[in-house]
Design an enzyme around this catalytic site. Structure first.
Site, short mmCIF file in Angstrom:
data_model
loop_
_atom_site.label_atom_id
_atom_site.label_comp_id
_atom_site.label_asym_id
_atom_site.label_seq_id
_atom_site.Cartn_x
_atom_site.Cartn_y
_atom_site.Cartn_z
N PRO A 49 0.84 -1.20 0.00
CA PRO A 49 0.00 0.00 0.00
C PRO A 49 0.88 1.25 0.00
CG PRO A 49 -0.55 -1.47 1.85
CD PRO A 49 0.72 -1.97 1.24
N HIS A 50 0.48 2.28 -0.75
CA HIS A 50 1.35 3.45 -0.87
C HIS A 50 0.56 4.70 -1.22
CE1 HIS A 50 0.99 1.52 -4.84
NE2 HIS A 50 0.87 2.76 -5.27
N CYS A 51 1.07 5.84 -0.84
CA CYS A 51 0.50 7.12 -1.28
C CYS A 51 1.45 8.24 -0.88
CB CYS A 51 -0.88 7.36 -0.65
SG CYS A 51 -0.86 7.72 1.11
#
Lengths: 114, 155
Positions: free
Chosen positions: B63-65
């Site tokens: 998961p990334h942002c």
């Protein structure tokens, strides 16, 4: 609408716009994270709905800055605007409750919580 | 910049409680930030997951942002005690999660470079069946360092 709620909407809008920008980066596509066009459109709708929740004037400023700079909000670090890297006037440095823009580049300034 | 140098042992949880995907992501976010900052990061991460799972297959998810809530690249790692549903691309459950949060302003686009590097290292962990090997965060960092050095030598 309270300043805190406007600020929260603005921050989320900004983070979603960054998500949209990154998805268009060739490097991102090369890594292998696929996003279908339909999902992308749904994210665009979410950001449009979020924009509508903001006071008209704030939404207009945000959109104008986004079109000009791609990133409408700049964090403040050590008294500098991290959009244009200019030192901010001292009177701006004390965190205010209002939404403040950089006197030099016009970006919306954001003070991170320490 | 090497990945091992970006990892910190207090953000590596090798006995993460299994649960719903969103709750596991939330638990990892809280190792990086708390309060409204954590809520903001979580909202963006979950929006990203809605666009398509970041489960890259073979038990690994990334998961990334980007988020205004951080001023430098932050990484948290979690290994669940039991595999969890993540709607990954191979439809198989996930047990190792690398969570990556980057600041919006990011000189040299380190975020995307690091994201690519994590994918590469994750694939190597899968290939060499190393996912469950480390017993402590220190061992995990050493393992990542070795895999990364191995990849560099292989070039």
């Amino acid at each position: 609408m309270s300043t805190e709620i406007v600020e929260m909407h603005l921050k989320l809008l900004f983070d979603l716009d960054n998500l949209l920008n990154d998805m268009d980066e060739p490097t991102y596509k090369k890594i292998g994270f696929k996003v279908e066009e339909q999902e992308k459109q749904s994210l665009i709708k979410t950001r449009t709905d979020l924009l509508k929740k903001l006071p008209r004037e704030t939404a207009d400023i945000y959109e104008r800055l986004r079109k000009r700079y791609q990133r409408a909000i700049a964090p403040v670090d050590n008294g500098f605007c991290f959009g244009c890297f200019q030192r901010l006037p001292t009177q701006l440095l004390a965190r205010s409750e209002k939404i403040i823009t950089c006197p030099n580049c016009g970006r919306i300034l954001y003070w991170r919580k320490k | 910049m090497n990945l091992a140098s970006l990892l910190s042992k207090d953000r590596i949880t090798l006995s993460l409680k299994p649960g719903k995907k969103n709750k596991v992501i939330e638990d990892l976010v809280y190792t990086i930030k708390q309060g409204v900052d954590a809520e903001l990061i979580l909202s963006t991460l979950l929006k990203r997951e809605e666009l398509g799972s970041t489960g890259i297959g073979k038990a690994i998810a990334i998961p990334h942002c980007r988020s205004l809530a951080v001023d430098k690249l932050e990484i948290a790692v979690g290994r669940t005690t039991k595999p969890i549903k993540f709607n990954a691309i191979d439809k198989k459950p996930v047990s190792l999660i690398f969570l990556i949060i980057a600041p919006p302003q990011d000189p040299g686009n380190q975020y995307l470079i690091t994201l690519g590097k994590i994918v590469q290292i994750a694939k190597e962990l899968i290939k060499k069946k190393l996912i469950g090997k480390s017993q402590t965060p220190e061992e995990f960092i050493t393992l990542i360092d070795q895999v990364e050095k191995g990849l560099k030598k292989g070039k």
